[in-house]
Each structure stands twice: as C-alpha cells, then as structure tokens.
Write a protein that holds these residues in place. Structure first.
Motif, short mmCIF file in Angstrom:
data_model
loop_
_atom_site.label_atom_id
_atom_site.label_comp_id
_atom_site.label_asym_id
_atom_site.label_seq_id
_atom_site.Cartn_x
_atom_site.Cartn_y
_atom_site.Cartn_z
N HIS A 123 50.70 48.47 30.44
CA HIS A 123 50.92 49.99 29.96
C HIS A 123 51.37 49.95 28.74
N TYR A 130 47.91 54.50 34.24
CA TYR A 130 46.96 52.98 34.15
C TYR A 130 46.67 52.42 35.08
N LYS A 131 46.78 53.39 36.49
CA LYS A 131 46.39 52.48 37.63
C LYS A 131 44.92 52.82 37.93
N SER A 146 43.38 48.60 33.41
CA SER A 146 44.58 49.04 32.97
C SER A 146 44.41 48.89 31.66
#
Length: 581
Positions: A206, A245-246, A265
């Motif tokens: 991230h 971002y998962k 991600s």
C-alpha cells in the motif's frame, strides 16, 4: 541525563511533552541506545502499534541509519514475539542477499535491555501517501512509469529472482553440474522447486509501504506480513493489510494468498499513482464495520472507475486554468486493469511476468523514439545533401560569374587580375573542402558557414571589381583625351598637307608648262617626286586618322558601359542575385 545521547532540540521536545506516552517512550529509547547512537529529533519516521522506527546517528562512526524497535518488552528470547521478529529480519536479510536497489536493507538484529531492535537503511524521502497529497494528487507520468518499473522489479525479485541468492547445495539436495563439479545443476524443474521454496509474497502493499526517495527512486519496505515457504511472518498487528488494497480472495479467506494477491494490491497502488486516488476510497464517515463491508463488496464485484476522468480532475485542480490532455500510454491502464481482475487466474501469474511486460513496453517505446530519431536524422541528412548539391551549383554559377566579370576587366589592371585569381583559388578551396566534408551530419552548420564564406567572397569581389572598374574608367578617359588630342593634331596636319599638295600640284603644272633647261626640268622632276612621296605620307596619315576615329568610338562605348556598371547596373545586380541565392 545519564549516559544516553540526546541533542538539545530533542530534549526540549521531551520536556514540553513529558506527559505524552510517545515522548516517554522516546526517553526510554534514548536510554536504550546508551552512548552508541544519537536520536535525531526530526527523525521518527513511523510509529505503529507493533514497533517504532527512529532515525539515528552512530556516535563513533557517524553514519545515519533507521532503527526499528519493538514496543513489547522481551522477557524470553525464545518467546513467540521475538521469534516472529527474528523471522522478519531473517527474511529481509535473505532479500538483501541480492542487493536489489528498490528493497530496504537491514543489518543484524539485536536484543538490548529487553528490547528487540534492528538497524536498517535510512531511506531519505516520503511515503507515497504523503507524496501524492503533497503533489495535489497528480503525479507526472514520467514518475508514474518510473515507479511502475522499479517496484515491479522489486516484486519480481521477491516472487522469483530471490531463489538465486538463497539456495543451499546440500540443504536443497542439488546435484553437481556434470560439466563443472563446483556448480549445482539447476534444471527447469529444480528451478521451479527453488522458486516455490524461497519466493516472498509481500502481502501488505500500500502507499505507506513504498518510499519515494528525494532522488526520485522508489523503495519497497515493511515486510511484516510477508509470506515465505507458506509461513506468514506477521510481525504486525494488522490483519490482511490495508482495506483499500485488499484483494477479493483475502476478504473471503485470508489463507488463500499467492503472488496474484500481491498483483491485485500493486494494481491498486498503480491506479492510485495514475488517478490520484485508489479505485475504492475508504468511507471514514461511517463505522469501520460498515466501511469494511462496503470495501469488501466493491473489491469483490464493482468494476474500477475509468482512470482518465480522475486524472483529468486531479490535473486541473493541481494546475488551475490548464486543460488536461491524456498523457499516459494505453498499455499502462490495460496493465492496471488486468492486475485488478476479480479472479486471481485472470491476473498476471506473478510480478516477474508483469515486469517482463513492463520491460517489453519500455523497449517498444524506446524503439519508437529511436525510429523517430532515425527518421529525423534521415530527413536532416537528406536536407544536408540537398544543401550541399545546391552549394555545388552555387559555386558553379559563381565561377561562371567570375569568368564573365573577368572578361570585362582590363588586362592591364594587375590589381583586379590578382584579386580575381585569389577569388578563383578561394572557390577551388571551398569545393575541395566540400568534397572532403560531404558526409551526412546531424547539423547544417558547415553549409551555413560555407554559404557565408561564399557570400563574403562575392561581396569582397564586387567591392574590388567596382574599385578596379573605377580605376579602369579613369585610365580609359585619359586614353581618350590623349587620342582626341592626337586626332586634332592629325587633322591640322592633314589640312596643312592638303594645302601643300594643292600648291605643289600647281607648281608641277607650271613647271610642266614652262620651258627651261634640261637640268632645271630634272630638278623639277625630282621635286615633283618628293612632293608625291610627301603626298602619299599625308594620305597614310589620313587613313590612320580614320582608324583613330573608329578607336575613339569604341573607347567612348566602353566608357559608357563601365559608367553604367559603376552606377550598379550590371555587376551590382549580378552580385545581389548571388547574395539572395
């Protein structure tokens, strides 16, 4: 303050915030470091629930590093917390074997006074989250492409390349290479087995885990949730990474994690760099439970919004009054959308495959630039060749003009003759240089210099010609004056001769009519012969006089023509035409 080192600025901050837990911990860390390090007050780059990172300077050696210190006090070095910390350090140390320039590096971990710490490379820069905000959510495309290339390279090293720096000949049961016993035999199946064993899945990509250094490069860090050999390090309190971002599969089952999970991600992060925001921003106006559920639904089923409208908005907000024009290649958006596919099988196999695609696109772009440059150079060279041909023609015309002008000059004018000869030599030298230098070049500078030289030569010639013509006119005028004077003298003599001839003819007639002695008649015959001879001379002079008149007319025509040339009629016009050419 005892044995630990702390600078005055840090001490003032501590005194002002003595009740603050962070600064209390700061003092404790200063005591921990003893005399070995000085904490730099502007340095605390990250404080999390699991550990805090400090920027320090080594007291004796003077180098600057980052030191990551676990918050939890280590009572038993064999305990779970410290062992997980060591596993993360071991992973980072293995990653460091290859010395990848876009992955953070660490040194040996230590346990001091019940605190686990590790010295790390200090990365001078900002994390992407802060940098994107600082840039008003618009990142120039050159930086976006640099980021994509460098971080995809770092992830490719994690997913595949790391095996080359980790395998052990005995521990991995590798056979000897039959051609070189000092090397291990690594065939395709063996290579794949080693990749599966040593590959690292970051599992927490991230914008806060990538640093943009102030030199413009990018560093991947924080491997606290990484997976190697199927084992999750988890030296972090977060579960599964940041929600924005998962990957979809992580919302269903966190045990299903693969390289494609990193690809998702990374796709979100590339999207954020290009669009100025993540595809599904976290809703902080609702409860975290509701916001997480909303994130799950969007990641599992909602298509990412198109990038171009978001980038246009970001650009126009960052650059008021300017109109955005698409500045990124289509392949980049296609790559991002492939990473964001809902099903892992539809994404890139791993970062190595993605990185190869990036390199392919960069090579294609470089080839396009090279081809455009080649075309440009070919055009320039064609123009250069045409200019050279024009210059040859120009020199030919100039030589013809020189010969034409030379014919009009007086052969008795040595100055003009010498200058014309010098001009011919200069033109010959110019042609010789052209033959030597007639090769394709990137710049028409030589042509410009040659044309300037030729023009200067012509101008100099015109000045010298005008001067020599003036001298020649003066000489001709003097000649004419002399000839006119001669004509007048001849005309006077002619009149006298005609008068004398008339008188002599009368005398001859009288002598013939008169009677006298034979001697007198003989004398008269002799005198008559002399008069006839003198008469013949006078007639020759008259004929010469006639030739002189013709010569005078020719000289007068020459004077008129040269005077017209002196007023800028012929030669000046020719020279002007040459200048325009």
């Amino acid at each position: 303050m005892g044995q630990y080192r702390i600078n005055e600025e840090s001490y003032e901050l501590v005194e002002k915030n003595r009740e603050n837990e962070f600064y209390q911990n700061y003092i404790a860390m200063a005591e921990l470091f003893l005399n070995e390090y000085s904490i730099l007050s502007s340095s605390t780059s990250h404080q999390g629930a699991f550990a805090t990172v400090y920027k320090v300077r080594h007291g004796q050696l003077g180098y600057i590093r980052a030191i990551r210190v676990l918050h939890e006090t280590i009572v038993d070095e064999h305990g779970k917390t410290y062992q997980k910390f060591l596993e993360e350090c071991q992973l980072l140390l293995r990653l460091g074997n290859g010395g990848h320039p876009n992955i953070v590096r660490i040194a040996q971990p230590r346990l001091l006074l019940g605190h686990a710490l590790v010295e790390m490379e200090y990365v001078h820069g900002k994390d992407l989250n802060d940098y994107i905000v600082e840039q008003k959510h618009f990142i120039p495309i050159d930086e976006v492409l640099c980021f994509v290339r460098e971080i995809s390279s770092a992830l490719a090293y994690c997913h595949e390349g790391i095996y080359e720096f980790c395998w052990d000949k005995e521990g991995d049961n590798l056979r000897d290479d039959p051609e070189d016993g000092s090397k291990a035999l690594i065939d395709a199946p063996t290579k794949q087995r080693l990749i599966e064993k040593y590959k690292v899945i970051h599992n927490d990509i991230h914008s806060k885990n990538v640093i943009r250094k102030y030199d413009g490069s990018f560093i991947l860090l924080d491997f606290g949730l990484s997976i190697q050999s199927g084992t999750v390090v988890k030296s972090s309190t977060r579960k599964g990474g940041a929600a924005e971002y998962k990957a979809p599969e992580k919302w269903e089952n966190e045990g299903i994690i693969s390289e494609q999970t990193d690809m998702y991600s990374f796709g979100v992060l590339m999207y954020e760099m290009l669009a100025g925001q993540v595809p599904f921003p976290y809703n902080e106006e609702i409860s975290s439970t509701e916001a997480d559920y909303e994130q799950m639904q969007k990641h599992k089923s909602a298509p990412p919004p198109p990038i171009e409208p978001l980038r246009r908005i970001a650009f126009e907000q960052a650059n008021p009054g300017q109109k955005y024009e698409k500045d990124y290649p289509d392949w980049l958006e296609a790559m991002i959308m492939k990473c964001l596919e809902k099903k892992p099988k539809d994404r890139y196999k791993n970062a190595q495959q993605l990185f190869e695609e990036v390199e392919k696109q960069f090579a294609h772009a470089n080839n396009q630039v090279t081809n455009e440059l080649v075309k440009k150079l070919q055009t320039e060279n064609s123009q250069y060749a045409q200019n050279v041909a024009n210059l040859y023609q120009y020199n030919t015309d100039l030589a013809s003009q020189v010969k034409a002008l030379q014919k009009t000059q007086s052969k008795n004018d040595p100055d003009t003759t010498n200058r014309l000869k010098q001009l011919e030599e200069d033109n010959y030298e110019l042609q010789r240089q052209l033959k030597i230098k007639n090769k394709p070049k990137h710049s028409p500078l030589f042509i410009i210099l040659a044309i300037i030289f030729a023009i200067c030569s012509v101008v100099l010639f015109s000045i010298n010609t005008s001067s020599s013509e003036s001298i020649h006119v003066s000489n001709l005028e003097a000649t004419i004056d002399q000839q006119e004077s001669t004509i007048k003298n001849l005309q006077n003599k002619e009149a006298e001769s005609l008068k004398t001839i008339t008188e002599q003819k009368k005398t001859i007639v009288n002598l013939k009519n008169s009677k006298g002695s034979e001697a007198e008649l003989q004398n008269k015959d002799t005198e008559i012969s002399k008069l006839k001879q003198e008469n013949n001379k006078l007639q020759q002079q008259a004929a010469a006089n006639s030739n002189s008149n013709a010569k005078i007319q020719e000289l007068q025509k020459e004077i008129t023509r040269l005077k017209q040339q002196g007023s800028g009629n012929s030669n000046s016009s020719e020279i002007s035409n040459l200048k325009q050419q």
